[in-house]
Design a protein around this motif. Structure first.
Motif, mmCIF file in Angstrom:
data_model
loop_
_atom_site.group_PDB
_atom_site.id
_atom_site.type_symbol
_atom_site.label_atom_id
_atom_site.label_comp_id
_atom_site.label_asym_id
_atom_site.label_seq_id
_atom_site.Cartn_x
_atom_site.Cartn_y
_atom_site.Cartn_z
ATOM 1 N N GLY A 1 17.092 -4.592 75.706
ATOM 2 C CA GLY A 1 17.485 -5.737 76.523
ATOM 3 C C GLY A 1 16.609 -5.949 77.740
ATOM 4 O O GLY A 1 16.279 -7.087 78.088
ATOM 5 N N GLU A 2 16.190 -4.859 78.403
ATOM 6 C CA GLU A 2 15.408 -5.008 79.630
ATOM 7 C C GLU A 2 14.034 -5.609 79.355
ATOM 8 O O GLU A 2 13.491 -6.349 80.180
ATOM 9 N N VAL A 3 13.469 -5.323 78.180
ATOM 10 C CA VAL A 3 12.174 -5.905 77.808
ATOM 11 C C VAL A 3 12.346 -7.362 77.396
ATOM 12 O O VAL A 3 11.566 -8.237 77.789
ATOM 13 N N LEU A 4 13.369 -7.638 76.610
ATOM 14 C CA LEU A 4 13.614 -9.016 76.172
ATOM 15 C C LEU A 4 13.905 -9.930 77.359
ATOM 16 O O LEU A 4 13.532 -11.105 77.348
ATOM 17 N N THR A 5 14.547 -9.407 78.390
ATOM 18 C CA THR A 5 14.819 -10.205 79.589
ATOM 19 C C THR A 5 13.532 -10.658 80.256
ATOM 20 O O THR A 5 13.394 -11.813 80.674
ATOM 21 N N VAL A 6 12.555 -9.745 80.356
ATOM 22 C CA VAL A 6 11.262 -10.099 80.953
ATOM 23 C C VAL A 6 10.577 -11.182 80.126
ATOM 24 O O VAL A 6 10.040 -12.163 80.664
ATOM 25 N N GLN B 1 4.121 6.310 89.433
ATOM 26 C CA GLN B 1 4.435 7.270 88.380
ATOM 27 C C GLN B 1 3.447 7.112 87.215
ATOM 28 O O GLN B 1 2.807 6.079 87.052
ATOM 29 N N TYR B 2 3.371 8.162 86.400
ATOM 30 C CA TYR B 2 2.515 8.147 85.224
ATOM 31 C C TYR B 2 3.342 7.788 83.987
ATOM 32 O O TYR B 2 4.576 7.951 83.985
ATOM 33 N N PRO B 3 2.700 7.303 82.930
ATOM 34 C CA PRO B 3 3.451 6.857 81.743
ATOM 35 C C PRO B 3 4.429 7.893 81.190
ATOM 36 O O PRO B 3 5.521 7.523 80.745
ATOM 37 N N SER C 1 10.589 5.691 80.984
ATOM 38 C CA SER C 1 11.321 5.454 79.737
ATOM 39 C C SER C 1 10.503 4.512 78.860
ATOM 40 O O SER C 1 9.532 3.878 79.325
ATOM 41 N N GLY C 2 10.897 4.376 77.615
ATOM 42 C CA GLY C 2 10.196 3.456 76.718
ATOM 43 C C GLY C 2 10.226 2.021 77.218
ATOM 44 O O GLY C 2 9.227 1.305 77.152
ATOM 45 N N GLY C 3 11.383 1.605 77.731
ATOM 46 C CA GLY C 3 11.494 0.243 78.249
ATOM 47 C C GLY C 3 10.601 0.017 79.457
ATOM 48 O O GLY C 3 9.987 -1.045 79.609
ATOM 49 N N GLN C 4 10.521 1.029 80.324
ATOM 50 C CA GLN C 4 9.645 0.918 81.490
ATOM 51 C C GLN C 4 8.175 0.871 81.073
ATOM 52 O O GLN C 4 7.381 0.114 81.640
#
Length: 247
Positions: free
Chosen positions: A178-183, A137-139, A143-146
């Motif tokens: 949360g999804e970014v902080l988890t990484v 996929q392209y940017p 989503s922002g988190g992705q």
């Protein structure tokens, strides 16, 4: 790993950083907190010479550079920058390239590594940040988190020894933080050296080995998260935390 000694940075007549001295050890996670306009991002950008300090010295591993108002040579700048990778607030992904293409761009084009090897490593990174399904996929389809997780994978593809994060969740909707902080937490658990400018106080408290509080261009206080968040010594630190910390 990183040694900063009496570092200053001026923009015209405004001194943004004022005699900053800081040591960061290999494997340490250091969070930098403080009010807006305090110099946090400028300090981070000085660590990999996206901004050139006005005076002082910076040493990363065995590479040292001194500043006296002159721009370091391209060779010296490259020697410093080889150690670190930076994730920005606003992702900076190439809009015309897929997620996979974004990740392999620098290792393949800049580092001139084998393309098949780079793609294989990118596939592992995509799995690590939970984007295997989105790799083609392209940017603008993310989503922002992705997007931010893709930016993290792109940085990791360069295999930097030091990861620099500039407010990595500030551009995200609250439900995507949360999804970014988890990484990032997983990277910390792996022993990765990281310097994180953040406004996420609970995250800084839970993940960091050390917290640095900056205000008005000075390091006002630094110590363990427990010391800074639960027993700050400086009145300026106390006032800041009273406004922002959710206990």
């Amino acid at each position: 790993m990183i040694q900063v000694n009496k570092l200053t940075k001026k923009f015209q007549d405004t001194e943004v950083l004022k005699s900053i001295s800081l040591t960061i050890e290999k494997g340490e996670v250091v969070s930098i907190i403080g009010p807006s306009g305090s110099g946090k991002t400028t300090l981070l950008r000085c660590l990999n010479l996206l901004e050139t300090p006005s005076s002082g010295t910076l040493q990363i591993a065995d590479v040292q550079v001194s500043f006296n108002g002159k721009t370091p040579s391209k060779k010296k700048k490259k020697e410093i920058q080889q150690y670190s990778g930076m994730v920005f607030q606003h992702f900076h992904l190439f809009p015309h390239k897929t997620v996979l293409e974004n990740i392999i761009e620098a290792p393949y084009i800049v580092q001139k590594r084998n393309k098949l090897e780079v793609i294989k490593e990118a596939e592992v990174l995509l799995q690590k940040v939970g984007l295997t399904i989105q790799k083609n996929q392209y940017p603008d389809q993310l989503s922002g988190g992705q997007k931010q997780r893709a930016a993290i994978a792109r940085m990791l593809a360069l295999k930097p020894e030091i990861l620099l994060f500039d407010e990595p969740t500030s551009a995200l909707d609250p439900e995507l933080v949360g999804e970014v902080l988890t990484v990032i937490k997983e990277l910390a658990d792996e022993g990765q050296t990281m310097v994180i400018v953040t406004h996420e106080m609970n995250f800084a408290r839970d993940v960091s080995d050390r917290t640095v509080f900056i205000a008005d261009g000075h390091i006002m206080e630094e110590g363990t998260p427990e010391a800074i968040f639960f027993n700050p010594k400086e009145e300026r630190t106390k006032r800041f935390l009273e406004k922002v910390l959710v206990r």
